[in-house]
Design a protein around this motif. Sequence first.
Motif, PDB file in Angstrom:
ATOM      1  N   THR A 177      -5.468  -2.411  -5.410  1.00 23.91           N
ATOM      2  CA  THR A 177      -5.768  -1.369  -4.422  1.00 23.91           C
ATOM      3  C   THR A 177      -6.972  -1.778  -3.584  1.00 23.91           C
ATOM      4  OG1 THR A 177      -7.238  -0.136  -5.889  1.00 23.91           O
ATOM      5  CG2 THR A 177      -4.906   0.420  -5.971  1.00 23.91           C
ATOM      6  N   ASN A 178      -7.225  -0.950  -2.555  1.00 24.46           N
ATOM      7  CA  ASN A 178      -8.339  -1.201  -1.625  1.00 24.46           C
ATOM      8  C   ASN A 178      -8.229  -2.597  -1.012  1.00 24.46           C
ATOM      9  OD1 ASN A 178     -10.661  -0.290  -0.271  1.00 24.46           O
ATOM     10  ND2 ASN A 178     -12.006  -1.380  -1.706  1.00 24.46           N
ATOM     11  N   VAL A 179      -7.010  -2.916  -0.576  1.00 23.05           N
ATOM     12  CA  VAL A 179      -6.714  -4.229   0.002  1.00 23.05           C
ATOM     13  C   VAL A 179      -6.733  -4.119   1.526  1.00 23.05           C
ATOM     14  CG1 VAL A 179      -4.981  -6.057   0.153  1.00 23.05           C
ATOM     15  CG2 VAL A 179      -5.276  -4.789  -1.983  1.00 23.05           C
ATOM     16  N   ASP A 180      -7.248  -5.118   2.184  1.00 20.68           N
ATOM     17  CA  ASP A 180      -7.214  -5.170   3.648  1.00 20.68           C
ATOM     18  C   ASP A 180      -5.855  -5.685   4.114  1.00 20.68           C
ATOM     19  OD1 ASP A 180      -9.899  -4.321   4.183  1.00 20.68           O
ATOM     20  OD2 ASP A 180     -10.600  -6.305   3.558  1.00 20.68           O
ATOM     21  N   GLY A 181      -5.289  -5.016   5.108  1.00 27.07           N
ATOM     22  CA  GLY A 181      -4.000  -5.435   5.636  1.00 27.07           C
ATOM     23  C   GLY A 181      -3.778  -4.879   7.026  1.00 27.07           C
ATOM     24  N   ILE A 182      -2.523  -4.948   7.446  1.00 27.22           N
ATOM     25  CA  ILE A 182      -2.142  -4.459   8.772  1.00 27.22           C
ATOM     26  C   ILE A 182      -1.177  -3.289   8.609  1.00 27.22           C
ATOM     27  CG2 ILE A 182      -1.060  -5.049  10.972  1.00 27.22           C
ATOM     28  CD1 ILE A 182      -3.704  -6.459  10.479  1.00 27.22           C
ATOM     29  N   GLY A 183      -1.443  -2.208   9.344  1.00 20.47           N
ATOM     30  CA  GLY A 183      -0.627  -1.006   9.245  1.00 20.47           C
ATOM     31  C   GLY A 183       0.643  -1.080  10.065  1.00 20.47           C
ATOM     32  N   ILE A 184       1.412  -0.007  10.021  1.00 21.02           N
ATOM     33  CA  ILE A 184       2.661   0.085  10.767  1.00 21.02           C
ATOM     34  C   ILE A 184       2.403  -0.041  12.267  1.00 21.02           C
ATOM     35  CG2 ILE A 184       4.737   1.475  11.164  1.00 21.02           C
ATOM     36  CD1 ILE A 184       4.355   0.615   8.255  1.00 21.02           C
ATOM     37  N   ASP A 185       1.245   0.435  12.700  1.00 19.28           N
ATOM     38  CA  ASP A 185       0.895   0.382  14.122  1.00 19.28           C
ATOM     39  C   ASP A 185       0.306  -0.958  14.554  1.00 19.28           C
ATOM     40  OD1 ASP A 185      -1.536   0.492  12.850  1.00 19.28           O
ATOM     41  OD2 ASP A 185      -2.196   2.368  13.784  1.00 19.28           O
ATOM     42  N   GLY A 186       0.226  -1.918  13.612  1.00 17.51           N
ATOM     43  CA  GLY A 186      -0.298  -3.235  13.934  1.00 17.51           C
ATOM     44  C   GLY A 186      -1.811  -3.342  13.868  1.00 17.51           C
ATOM     45  N   ILE A 268      13.990  -5.480  -3.738  1.00 12.44           N
ATOM     46  CA  ILE A 268      12.862  -6.116  -4.411  1.00 12.44           C
ATOM     47  C   ILE A 268      11.593  -5.941  -3.573  1.00 12.44           C
ATOM     48  CG2 ILE A 268      11.925  -8.328  -5.215  1.00 12.44           C
ATOM     49  CD1 ILE A 268      14.859  -9.212  -5.645  1.00 12.44           C
ATOM     50  N   PHE A 269      10.517  -5.552  -4.238  1.00 12.62           N
ATOM     51  CA  PHE A 269       9.204  -5.427  -3.610  1.00 12.62           C
ATOM     52  C   PHE A 269       8.334  -6.563  -4.152  1.00 12.62           C
ATOM     53  CE2 PHE A 269      11.230  -1.334  -3.606  1.00 12.62           C
ATOM     54  CZ  PHE A 269      10.999  -0.859  -2.325  1.00 12.62           C
ATOM     55  N   ASP A 270       8.247  -7.618  -3.369  1.00 15.31           N
ATOM     56  CA  ASP A 270       7.609  -8.859  -3.807  1.00 15.31           C
ATOM     57  C   ASP A 270       6.163  -8.900  -3.326  1.00 15.31           C
ATOM     58  OD1 ASP A 270       7.066 -11.388  -4.689  1.00 15.31           O
ATOM     59  OD2 ASP A 270       8.454 -12.419  -3.343  1.00 15.31           O
ATOM     60  N   ASP A 271       5.280  -8.235  -4.100  1.00 15.31           N
ATOM     61  CA  ASP A 271       3.862  -8.119  -3.738  1.00 15.31           C
ATOM     62  C   ASP A 271       3.713  -7.602  -2.308  1.00 15.31           C
ATOM     63  OD1 ASP A 271       3.561  -9.155  -6.228  1.00 15.31           O
ATOM     64  OD2 ASP A 271       2.330 -10.856  -5.651  1.00 15.31           O
ATOM     65  N   VAL A 272       4.195  -6.390  -2.114  1.00 12.03           N
ATOM     66  CA  VAL A 272       4.274  -5.775  -0.793  1.00 12.03           C
ATOM     67  C   VAL A 272       3.007  -4.967  -0.503  1.00 12.03           C
ATOM     68  CG1 VAL A 272       5.537  -4.105   0.618  1.00 12.03           C
ATOM     69  CG2 VAL A 272       6.794  -5.681  -0.872  1.00 12.03           C
ATOM     70  N   PHE A 273       2.455  -5.164   0.678  1.00  9.37           N
ATOM     71  CA  PHE A 273       1.317  -4.363   1.129  1.00  9.37           C
ATOM     72  C   PHE A 273       1.817  -3.030   1.670  1.00  9.37           C
ATOM     73  CE2 PHE A 273      -1.441  -2.913   4.636  1.00  9.37           C
ATOM     74  CZ  PHE A 273      -2.642  -2.750   3.942  1.00  9.37           C
ATOM     75  N   VAL A 274       1.257  -1.936   1.153  1.00  7.19           N
ATOM     76  CA  VAL A 274       1.595  -0.593   1.627  1.00  7.19           C
ATOM     77  C   VAL A 274       0.354   0.021   2.262  1.00  7.19           C
ATOM     78  CG1 VAL A 274       2.541   1.669   1.031  1.00  7.19           C
ATOM     79  CG2 VAL A 274       3.183  -0.347  -0.330  1.00  7.19           C
ATOM     80  N   PRO A 275       0.382   0.298   3.566  1.00  5.12           N
ATOM     81  CA  PRO A 275      -0.782   0.936   4.208  1.00  5.12           C
ATOM     82  C   PRO A 275      -1.120   2.257   3.533  1.00  5.12           C
ATOM     83  CG  PRO A 275       0.775   0.134   5.850  1.00  5.12           C
ATOM     84  CD  PRO A 275       1.464   0.005   4.525  1.00  5.12           C
ATOM     85  N   GLU A 276      -2.379   2.567   3.458  1.00  7.02           N
ATOM     86  CA  GLU A 276      -2.844   3.763   2.754  1.00  7.02           C
ATOM     87  C   GLU A 276      -2.184   5.035   3.273  1.00  7.02           C
ATOM     88  OE1 GLU A 276      -7.099   5.040   3.057  1.00  7.02           O
ATOM     89  OE2 GLU A 276      -7.134   4.375   0.969  1.00  7.02           O
ATOM     90  N   ASP A 277      -1.958   5.114   4.582  1.00  7.85           N
ATOM     91  CA  ASP A 277      -1.391   6.347   5.139  1.00  7.85           C
ATOM     92  C   ASP A 277       0.098   6.492   4.840  1.00  7.85           C
ATOM     93  OD1 ASP A 277      -0.354   4.458   6.862  1.00  7.85           O
ATOM     94  OD2 ASP A 277      -1.017   5.441   8.701  1.00  7.85           O
ATOM     95  N   ARG A 278       0.700   5.493   4.194  1.00  9.23           N
ATOM     96  CA  ARG A 278       2.101   5.585   3.776  1.00  9.23           C
ATOM     97  C   ARG A 278       2.235   5.808   2.263  1.00  9.23           C
ATOM     98  NH1 ARG A 278       6.547   4.194   6.702  1.00  9.23           N
ATOM     99  NH2 ARG A 278       6.213   4.318   8.945  1.00  9.23           N
ATOM    100  N   VAL A 279       1.122   6.045   1.582  1.00 11.92           N
ATOM    101  CA  VAL A 279       1.130   6.272   0.132  1.00 11.92           C
ATOM    102  C   VAL A 279       1.043   7.774  -0.140  1.00 11.92           C
ATOM    103  CG1 VAL A 279      -0.064   5.851  -2.052  1.00 11.92           C
ATOM    104  CG2 VAL A 279       0.041   4.040  -0.315  1.00 11.92           C
ATOM    105  N   PHE A 280       2.029   8.317  -0.863  1.00 11.55           N
ATOM    106  CA  PHE A 280       2.100   9.759  -1.110  1.00 11.55           C
ATOM    107  C   PHE A 280       1.834  10.133  -2.572  1.00 11.55           C
ATOM    108  CE2 PHE A 280       5.541   8.803   2.117  1.00 11.55           C
ATOM    109  CZ  PHE A 280       4.685   8.931   3.199  1.00 11.55           C
TER     110      PHE A 280
END
Length: 307
Positions: A177-186, A268-280
């Motif tokens: 958790t608390n990983v830096d990534g890119i969101g759906i909006d880029g 399959i979810f192969d180490d998938v990044f999920v943006p925080e605003d998409r976590v419910f």
Amino acid sequence: MGVGTYEAYKARLLKMKPNVYLHGQKIDRSGSWIDGGCYVMKQTYDMANNPEFEDVCTATSHLTGKKINRFTHIHQSKEDLLKKQQMTRLLCHRVGGCTQRCMGVDALNAIAVVSYDCDQACGTNYHERFNKYLLYCQENDLICNCAQTDVKGSRNPKYKRAHMQPDPDQFVHVIKTNVDGIGIDGKPCKGIIVRGAKVCNSCAPYVDEIIVNPTKFMGKGDEGYAISFALPADWDGIKIMALPGQHHKRKHIEAPFNKIGDVESLTIFDDVFVPEDRVFMNGFDHPDVLQYAGYLALMFAHFHRHS
């Protein structure tokens, strides 16, 4: 948009990155293997745009007050539930079976209920996130499915809890958790990394969004497995193993049912990044929400039996 069109939906599919695997090949979302499922989805758009069936196939968004496709609606009354069932029967008559958008609307309604209750008890903010996501689905009339059934691994009684499995990836779970990534909006954002797989995931190769829910009640030690999120179906790290259900070709007499089909999948979810605003739901970061994993699994089942 509110009530979308089949043409817009089909255009979105054709723009998706190839991440579907069929007969050992990675393919895009074109070809005859997908036609049967897309035919069914077409009916859900065409009927919502038909004035004769507008009353049952569209609804009024409780978020915006605008007209939307009922497949993106959160039920507000017993009348809504009745109209949803009338819509389901109407479309089933047209396609000779499942409407194939039932999983999406049922998953949305389940999360709407459980995220609110979870927030009230645990002080989380999942419901606000969910409403933002719901608005996105309503405005674009997106097709969602629900990835709920985990592969589950060994059925040996000594491995009865998800975290007890010899292979920890037999249930979808959070690994970081608390990983830096890119969101759906880029744009840069924080998020989580998930790993695992969902089986019997109908329609995944030709939906806009995949909604992941827990598969069952979780107990102490399963905190990382109490997870719910939503991602575009072609998101980086998602791999969809497709199994088309197609009818035999007709030799003598044309049969309309022959145009209809579906595609099951192992997703399959192969180490998938999920943006925080998409976590419910995230028991890894909030262990006290663990009790709501089974509640969400069961709530989806309740709505899905209504379908």
